[in-house]
Motif scaffolding. Structure first.
Motif, PDB file in Angstrom:
ATOM      1  N   PRO A  17       0.809  -1.209   0.000  1.00 47.30           N
ATOM      2  CA  PRO A  17       0.000   0.000   0.000  1.00 47.30           C
ATOM      3  C   PRO A  17       0.848   1.269   0.000  1.00 47.30           C
ATOM      4  N   CYS A  18       2.125   1.125   0.260  1.00 43.46           N
ATOM      5  CA  CYS A  18       2.984   2.294   0.321  1.00 43.46           C
ATOM      6  C   CYS A  18       4.391   1.875  -0.034  1.00 43.46           C
ATOM      7  N   PRO A  60       0.509  -4.613   6.558  1.00 45.26           N
ATOM      8  CA  PRO A  60      -0.476  -4.048   5.621  1.00 45.26           C
ATOM      9  C   PRO A  60      -1.910  -4.159   6.136  1.00 45.26           C
ATOM     10  N   GLU A  61      -2.199  -5.231   6.893  1.00 43.79           N
ATOM     11  CA  GLU A  61      -3.578  -5.399   7.377  1.00 43.79           C
ATOM     12  C   GLU A  61      -3.946  -4.426   8.501  1.00 43.79           C
ATOM     13  N   ILE A  63      -3.577  -1.229   8.134  1.00 45.53           N
ATOM     14  CA  ILE A  63      -3.989   0.005   7.472  1.00 45.53           C
ATOM     15  C   ILE A  63      -5.501   0.121   7.514  1.00 45.53           C
ATOM     16  N   LEU A  69      -2.962   6.063   5.287  1.00 50.06           N
ATOM     17  CA  LEU A  69      -2.071   6.556   4.251  1.00 50.06           C
ATOM     18  C   LEU A  69      -2.282   8.040   3.974  1.00 50.06           C
TER      19      LEU A  69
END
Length: 87
Positions: A17-18, A60-61, A63, A69
Motif C-alpha cells: 500500500p505504500c 499491511p492489514e 492500514i 495513508l
C-alpha cells in the motif's frame, strides 16, 4: 505477465500500500503521528513495514485500523474513536 498472475493466485505477490519514503499516519491517543516509511520487509507469510527504525513497524492489514495513508483518513478515525459526530 503470466508468471505474475500465477503467483498472485497462490497469494505470493504482496501488493504494498505504500513505498519507502512515503509518509504514513498513526491515529494514536487522540493525536495523529506522522512517520516515514523506512523499509519494507516481506517474509513468507507476512510483510512488515518499518517506520523510522527497527522497533516500530506495522503490517499491511493494520492500514485502516490504527494506521492510515492520508492525514484525512487518520483524522476521521480519530473523530470516530473520540465518538464525535458532526453537527
Amino acid at each position: 505477465a503470466h508468471n505474475l498472475h500465477v503467483a498472485d493466485k497462490e497469494g505470493r505477490v504482496v501488493v504494498l500500500p505504500c513505498k519507502v519514503g512515503d509518509t504514513v499516519y498513526f491515529a494514536l491517543l487522540g493525536r495523529i503521528i506522522e512517520k516515514q516509511v523506512f523499509s519494507i520487509v516481506s517474509f513468507s507469510n507476512s510483510t512488515r513495514i518499518y517506520c523510522g527504525g527497527i522497533i516500530e513497524y506495522f503490517r499491511p492489514e493494520d492500514i485502516g485500523k490504527t494506521l492510515f495513508l492520508t492525514r484525512e483518513e487518520a483524522e476521521k478515525a480519530l473523530q470516530k474513536m473520540e465518538g464525535k459526530k458532526d453537527g
